[in-house]
Design an enzyme around this catalytic site. Structure first.
Site, PDB file in Angstrom:
ATOM      1  N   THR A   1       0.837  -1.202   0.000  1.00 30.66           N
ATOM      2  CA  THR A   1       0.000   0.000   0.000  1.00 30.66           C
ATOM      3  C   THR A   1       0.868   1.248   0.000  1.00 30.66           C
ATOM      4  OG1 THR A   1      -0.129   0.130   2.420  1.00 30.66           O
ATOM      5  CG2 THR A   1      -1.801  -1.183   1.314  1.00 30.66           C
TER       6      THR A   1
ATOM      7  N   GLY B   1       1.287  -1.637  11.218  1.00 31.03           N
ATOM      8  CA  GLY B   1       0.926  -1.300  12.582  1.00 31.03           C
ATOM      9  C   GLY B   1      -0.573  -1.281  12.789  1.00 31.03           C
TER      10      GLY B   1
ATOM     11  N   LEU C   1     -12.179  -7.391  26.239  1.00 31.60           N
ATOM     12  CA  LEU C   1     -12.141  -8.604  25.421  1.00 31.60           C
ATOM     13  C   LEU C   1     -12.737  -8.274  24.064  1.00 31.60           C
ATOM     14  CD1 LEU C   1     -13.479 -11.127  28.104  1.00 31.60           C
ATOM     15  CD2 LEU C   1     -11.099 -10.880  27.355  1.00 31.60           C
TER      16      LEU C   1
ATOM     17  N   GLU D   1      -6.106   6.566  13.454  1.00 29.20           N
ATOM     18  CA  GLU D   1      -6.796   7.465  12.531  1.00 29.20           C
ATOM     19  C   GLU D   1      -7.573   8.515  13.314  1.00 29.20           C
ATOM     20  OE1 GLU D   1      -6.633   7.589   9.142  1.00 29.20           O
ATOM     21  OE2 GLU D   1      -5.044   6.108   9.414  1.00 29.20           O
TER      22      GLU D   1
END
Length: 299
Positions: free
Chosen positions: A40, A66, A215, A271
């Site tokens: 990418t 990552g 979880l 982001e």
């Protein structure tokens, strides 16, 4: 010779020159493993490669990068029809690798690749913000978000996850709280928050366990608020002995809603998303992910 399921590795461009990875993939191919590799370079590449993966009929798409890379690939995968959706494997190659670390993904390239290709897939939840933007690990807001987004790339490359802490100590002048209101099932809080963590996973910011009980397959989000009472003393107590800090509030819910009188920014697996109103909910068991059999994030 053993047969292996076909995979497609989507590799973040920053790791394209990794010679150890190149050697590991060559060895796998020499042993009969069919693994396609795509790199990418810009936003949208991952979605196009997943389209190709579905056309090829691969069983696994491997996220090589990552937390941001994992997020982008997971988001693109859940947009596919469930009948054609490959499982996701993880190859941690980022700065902090918070999700991979908390999930127990091996640090060794060879072992991580093996797990990503032949590991047992578990159905995991995906979180969604305002019915649009997704994250698999954590949404963080406040001081930590500003530090994470502003840490220089060269510092991250040199020091890894500890770079966030170092940059944070250098920017204590930015230490100011966000006034907001947070609601969930049987939960309501209003006040000044220094840090907010809403976790599907457990850690963010280079190893900080913001939601240690989270979880990824229990249908619940975990919330941790670091209040600003006493500010610097509160921060010191929180970092050195968080479980005894009176400045920490915890909650859990299938959803949370954050309302602020001013613009806030949340970091969703790397982001940024800005606004004054955020509703975070879960898509239960939305994605199959190849994880270790003793993964601490699975109940």
């Amino acid at each position: 010779m053993a047969t292996y399921p076909e995979s497609l590795l989507i590799l973040n461009g920053k790791s394209a020159g990794n010679e150890l990875l190149r050697e590991a993939i060559t060895e796998l191919r020499d042993n009969g493993v069919i693994i396609h590799v795509r790199v990418t370079w810009e936003k949208g590449d991952a979605a196009r490669y997943i389209e190709e993966a579905c056309q090829l009929g691969v069983e696994t798409v491997i996220a090589g990068g990552g937390d941001g890379t994992i997020n982008e690939i997971a988001t693109a995968l859940i947009e596919r029809d469930a009948a054609e959706r490959p499982a996701m494997g993880i190859l941690p190659l980022g700065t902090a690798n918070d999700f991979a670390t908390s999930a127990g993904i091996p640090e060794s390239l060879e072992k991580a690749l093996q797990l990503a290709i032949v590991g047992k897939a578990a159905a995991v939840d995906i979180a969604q913000v305002n019915d649009k933007t997704c994250f698999i690990n954590m949404a963080t807001g406040g001081f930590g978000t500003r530090i994470t987004s502003e840490t220089p790339e060269k510092l991250k490359a040199a020091l890894g996850g500890v770079s966030y802490l170092i940059h944070g100590l250098m920017r204590m002048d930015m230490l100011k709280p966000d006034r907001c209101e947070i609601n969930g099932e049987n939960f309501h809080w209003q006040g000044d928050a220094l840090v907010i963590g809403i976790g599907n996973g457990r850690q963010a910011g280079g190893g900080q366990q913001l939601c240690p009980d989270a979880l990824i397959n229990d249908g619940l989000l975990q919330l941790r608020i670091f209040t600003s009472d006493g500010l610097l003393p509160a921060l010191f107590t929180t970092l050195t002995n968080p479980e005894e800090s009176p400045n920490i509030l915890d909650g859990q819910s299938e959803w949370f809603e954050i309302i602020a009188p001013h613009g806030m920014t949340f970091n969703l697996d790397g982001e940024p998303l800005s606004g004054e109103h955020f509703r975070i909910s879960l898509l239960p068991r939305a994605l199959n992910c190849r994880l270790p059999p003793d993964c601490p994030l699975l109940r």
